[in-house]
Design an enzyme around this catalytic site. Structure first.
Site, PDB file in Angstrom:
ATOM      1  N   ARG A 234       1.061  -1.447   0.066  1.00  7.37           N
ATOM      2  CA  ARG A 234      -0.242  -0.336   0.749  1.00  7.37           C
ATOM      3  C   ARG A 234       0.886   1.158  -0.174  1.00  7.37           C
ATOM      4  NH1 ARG A 234      -3.223  -2.961  -1.724  1.00  7.37           N
ATOM      5  NH2 ARG A 234      -5.533  -3.221  -1.282  1.00  7.37           N
ATOM      6  N   ASP A 258       3.955   0.140  -7.169  1.00  2.00           N
ATOM      7  CA  ASP A 258       3.258  -0.401  -7.888  1.00  2.00           C
ATOM      8  C   ASP A 258       1.678   0.311  -6.463  1.00  2.00           C
ATOM      9  OD1 ASP A 258       0.931  -1.410  -9.787  1.00  2.00           O
ATOM     10  OD2 ASP A 258       0.115  -2.724  -7.436  1.00  2.00           O
ATOM     11  N   GLU A 263      -3.381   7.516  -4.507  1.00  4.07           N
ATOM     12  CA  GLU A 263      -3.273   7.059  -6.006  1.00  4.07           C
ATOM     13  C   GLU A 263      -5.104   7.753  -6.493  1.00  4.07           C
ATOM     14  OE1 GLU A 263      -2.092   2.650  -4.905  1.00  4.07           O
ATOM     15  OE2 GLU A 263      -4.087   2.279  -5.234  1.00  4.07           O
ATOM     16  N   HIS A 295      -1.201   0.593  -9.612  1.00  2.00           N
ATOM     17  CA  HIS A 295      -1.894  -0.332  -8.475  1.00  2.00           C
ATOM     18  C   HIS A 295      -2.564  -1.645  -9.675  1.00  2.00           C
ATOM     19  CE1 HIS A 295      -3.263  -0.801  -4.624  1.00  2.00           C
ATOM     20  NE2 HIS A 295      -4.086  -1.847  -5.111  1.00  2.00           N
TER      21      HIS A 295
HETATM   22  P1  NAD Z   1      -1.428 -11.828   4.392  1.00  2.00           P
HETATM   23  O1  NAD Z   1      -2.729 -11.391   5.677  1.00  2.00           O
HETATM   24  O2  NAD Z   1      -1.141 -13.154   3.644  1.00  2.00           O
HETATM   25  O3  NAD Z   1       0.255 -10.935   4.994  1.00  2.00           O
HETATM   26  C1  NAD Z   1      -0.195 -10.295   5.070  1.00  2.00           C
HETATM   27  C2  NAD Z   1       1.440 -11.015   6.537  1.00  2.00           C
HETATM   28  O4  NAD Z   1       2.576  -9.289   7.403  1.00  2.00           O
HETATM   29  C3  NAD Z   1       1.797 -11.877   7.528  1.00  2.00           C
HETATM   30  O5  NAD Z   1       2.173 -13.033   7.272  1.00  2.00           O
HETATM   31  C4  NAD Z   1       1.125 -10.658   8.883  1.00  2.00           C
HETATM   32  O6  NAD Z   1       1.633 -11.253  10.011  1.00  2.00           O
HETATM   33  C5  NAD Z   1       2.242  -9.540   8.222  1.00  2.00           C
HETATM   34  N1  NAD Z   1       2.385  -8.640   9.029  1.00  2.00           N
HETATM   35  C6  NAD Z   1       1.442  -7.979  10.180  1.00  2.00           C
HETATM   36  N2  NAD Z   1       2.039  -6.842  10.486  1.00  2.00           N
HETATM   37  C7  NAD Z   1       3.601  -5.962   9.811  1.00  2.00           C
HETATM   38  C8  NAD Z   1       4.185  -5.461  10.278  1.00  2.00           C
HETATM   39  N3  NAD Z   1       3.764  -4.351  11.401  1.00  2.00           N
HETATM   40  N4  NAD Z   1       5.313  -5.548   9.882  1.00  2.00           N
HETATM   41  C9  NAD Z   1       5.713  -7.003   8.953  1.00  2.00           C
HETATM   42  N5  NAD Z   1       4.932  -7.944   8.502  1.00  2.00           N
HETATM   43  C10 NAD Z   1       3.547  -7.407   9.539  1.00  2.00           C
HETATM   44  O7  NAD Z   1      -1.693 -10.924   3.985  1.00  2.00           O
HETATM   45  P2  NAD Z   1      -1.385 -10.508   1.473  1.00  2.00           P
HETATM   46  O8  NAD Z   1      -2.528 -11.767   0.594  1.00  2.00           O
HETATM   47  O9  NAD Z   1      -0.137 -11.228   1.637  1.00  2.00           O
HETATM   48  O10 NAD Z   1      -1.127  -9.328   1.105  1.00  2.00           O
HETATM   49  C11 NAD Z   1      -0.759  -8.435   2.048  1.00  2.00           C
HETATM   50  C12 NAD Z   1      -0.682  -7.306   1.515  1.00  2.00           C
HETATM   51  O11 NAD Z   1      -0.292  -6.899  -0.011  1.00  2.00           O
HETATM   52  C13 NAD Z   1      -2.445  -6.403   2.259  1.00  2.00           C
HETATM   53  O12 NAD Z   1      -2.607  -5.982   2.870  1.00  2.00           O
HETATM   54  C14 NAD Z   1      -2.745  -5.831   0.552  1.00  2.00           C
HETATM   55  O13 NAD Z   1      -2.249  -4.132   1.054  1.00  2.00           O
HETATM   56  C15 NAD Z   1      -1.473  -5.657  -0.712  1.00  2.00           C
HETATM   57  N6  NAD Z   1      -1.430  -6.218  -2.046  1.00  2.00           N
HETATM   58  C16 NAD Z   1      -1.637  -5.231  -2.797  1.00  2.00           C
HETATM   59  C17 NAD Z   1      -2.206  -5.524  -4.158  1.00  2.00           C
HETATM   60  C18 NAD Z   1      -1.749  -4.944  -5.834  1.00  2.00           C
HETATM   61  O14 NAD Z   1      -2.279  -5.460  -6.341  1.00  2.00           O
HETATM   62  N7  NAD Z   1      -0.499  -4.157  -5.587  1.00  2.00           N
HETATM   63  C19 NAD Z   1      -3.050  -6.575  -4.338  1.00  2.00           C
HETATM   64  C20 NAD Z   1      -3.554  -7.408  -2.574  1.00  2.00           C
HETATM   65  C21 NAD Z   1      -3.112  -7.034  -1.583  1.00  2.00           C
END
Ligand code: NAD
Length: 329
Positions: A234, A258, A263, A295
């Site tokens: 994000r 991305d 945005e 994005h």
């Molecule tokens: P997920 O819930 O499977 O994994 C997130 C991980 O982050 C977890 O293991 C959690 O323990 C960890 N985490 C939480 N707080 C943290 C911190 N302070 N420091 C380090 N790690 C921490 O989620 P995911 O499916 O892997 O998605 C991750 C993120 O990717 C989403 O929250 C979303 O913001 C982003 N995303 C972006 C797009 C895109 O198109 N660019 C698409 C999907 C998701």
């Protein structure tokens, strides 16, 4: 069941229309972004289906609830844009798509790494102009380099598997270590140490009060000079003006984004005829060692189909009184 999809693009119409045939959900597609000004369009819709740059603050939720909306079905995994306390107060249920294709996002992060390292964006333009020189295009072998993965959930672990395949050494930072990463040989370290040791850092943690501006002037000063930073998480995980300073000094050698903190007013729209009003983004776009994508990391056919199928299932189950994929505050 009538559902209104805000911020819907033509690819959403395709995937949702296909997935909806045979269900009881009556879909209406609305290209406008959900804001306080557009919330009235949802009058009479029990279900509002929203995407990442739709506004779901207390005022918007109040307007939706007053118009008869009872379910907010997010087409995303992230829910940092929803005021969950207000939703609860207003009796609105919020559901999401917790996983659609972690591979889509992980592979996009890798695409940014490869393009930045081998200067593909510059080579593409150069050969189209008939310039077949190679100066300024020198890259480095990924093999043997140290990669730091911040957030090792579904996307972070898919990313780590790919980088392990390149022969990279893996470092990880996550309050909840993932056994899959340990099995790949990753070492979990405090963030400060990861930033000091990694040549490439990729952000895959959610945006929340602990991670906002996780990468700032202070953390950028810890990097190896010339390190590469990739953010497909994000926009607000990073302090963008601090990135610009680090790029100007050379402390940051490569940047792939991305997502961008501001945005919402820009991405997903063709603004190519208009002067860019965002001076921070405009400055970022001048660096030859920066690639910004709007994005699009989620945008694969498989991910779109999975988003549509899970969202419609979420709506059906909620209508049947058995909600799933609930977002809790
Ligand atoms: P997920 O819930 O499977 O994994 C997130 C991980 O982050 C977890 O293991 C959690 O323990 C960890 N985490 C939480 N707080 C943290 C911190 N302070 N420091 C380090 N790690 C921490 O989620 P995911 O499916 O892997 O998605 C991750 C993120 O990717 C989403 O929250 C979303 O913001 C982003 N995303 C972006 C797009 C895109 O198109 N660019 C698409 C999907 C998701």
């Amino acid at each position: 069941m009538h559902a209104l999809l805000f911020s819907s693009q033509h690819y959403d119409q395709e995937s949702f229309s296909q997935a909806a045939s045979g269900t009881s959900v009556d879909l209406h597609f609305q290209p406008a972004r959900l804001t306080l000004d557009t919330a009235a369009l949802a009058e009479g819709y029990e279900v509002v289906c929203a995407f990442i740059n739709d506004e779901l603050d207390a005022q918007v939720l109040q307007r939706l609830a007053a118009g008869g909306t009872r379910l907010i079905a997010l087409r995303s995994a992230g829910y940092n844009h929803v005021d969950l306390a207000a939703a609860r107060r207003l009796g609105l249920t919020v559901v999401r798509v917790p996983a659609y294709s972690p591979h889509a996002v992980a592979e996009h992060a890798v695409a940014l790494i490869l393009a930045l390292n081998r200067r593909l964006h510059r080579a593409y333009n150069r050969t189209r102009e008939g310039d077949f020189t190679l100066h300024g295009l020198t890259g480095f072998d990924l093999h043997g380099k140290t990669v730091g993965v911040v957030g090792t959930g579904q996307i972070g672990s898919a990313f780590a598997r790919i980088m392990a395949g390149f022969g990279c050494q893996l470092l990880a930072y996550d309050p909840h270590p993932n056994p899959e990463l340990l099995a790949l040989g990753a070492r979990y370290l405090p963030l400060a140490e990861l930033l000091r040791e990694a040549r490439i850092i990729s952000l895959h943690c959610p945006l929340n009060e602990h991670t906002r501006h996780l990468i700032n002037a202070h953390s950028l000063a810890r990097l190896q000079p010339g390190a590469m930073l990739i953010n497909t998480g994000r926009g607000a995980l990073v302090d963008t003006p601090a990135l610009i300073d680090a790029l100007k000094s050379g402390q940051l050698g490569y940047l792939g984004l991305d997502v961008y903190e501001e945005e919402a007013q820009l991405f997903f729209e063709d603004r190519s005829d208009l002067p860019l009003q965002d001076d921070v983004l405009a400055r970022l776009l001048t660096f030859p060692n920066v690639i910004v994508t709007a994005h699009q990391a989620f945008l694969t056919r498989e991910a779109l189909d999975a988003i549509a199928a899970t969202t419609l299932d979420n709506i059906d189950r909620w209508a049947a009184g058995k909600p799933q994929n609930l977002v809790m505050g």
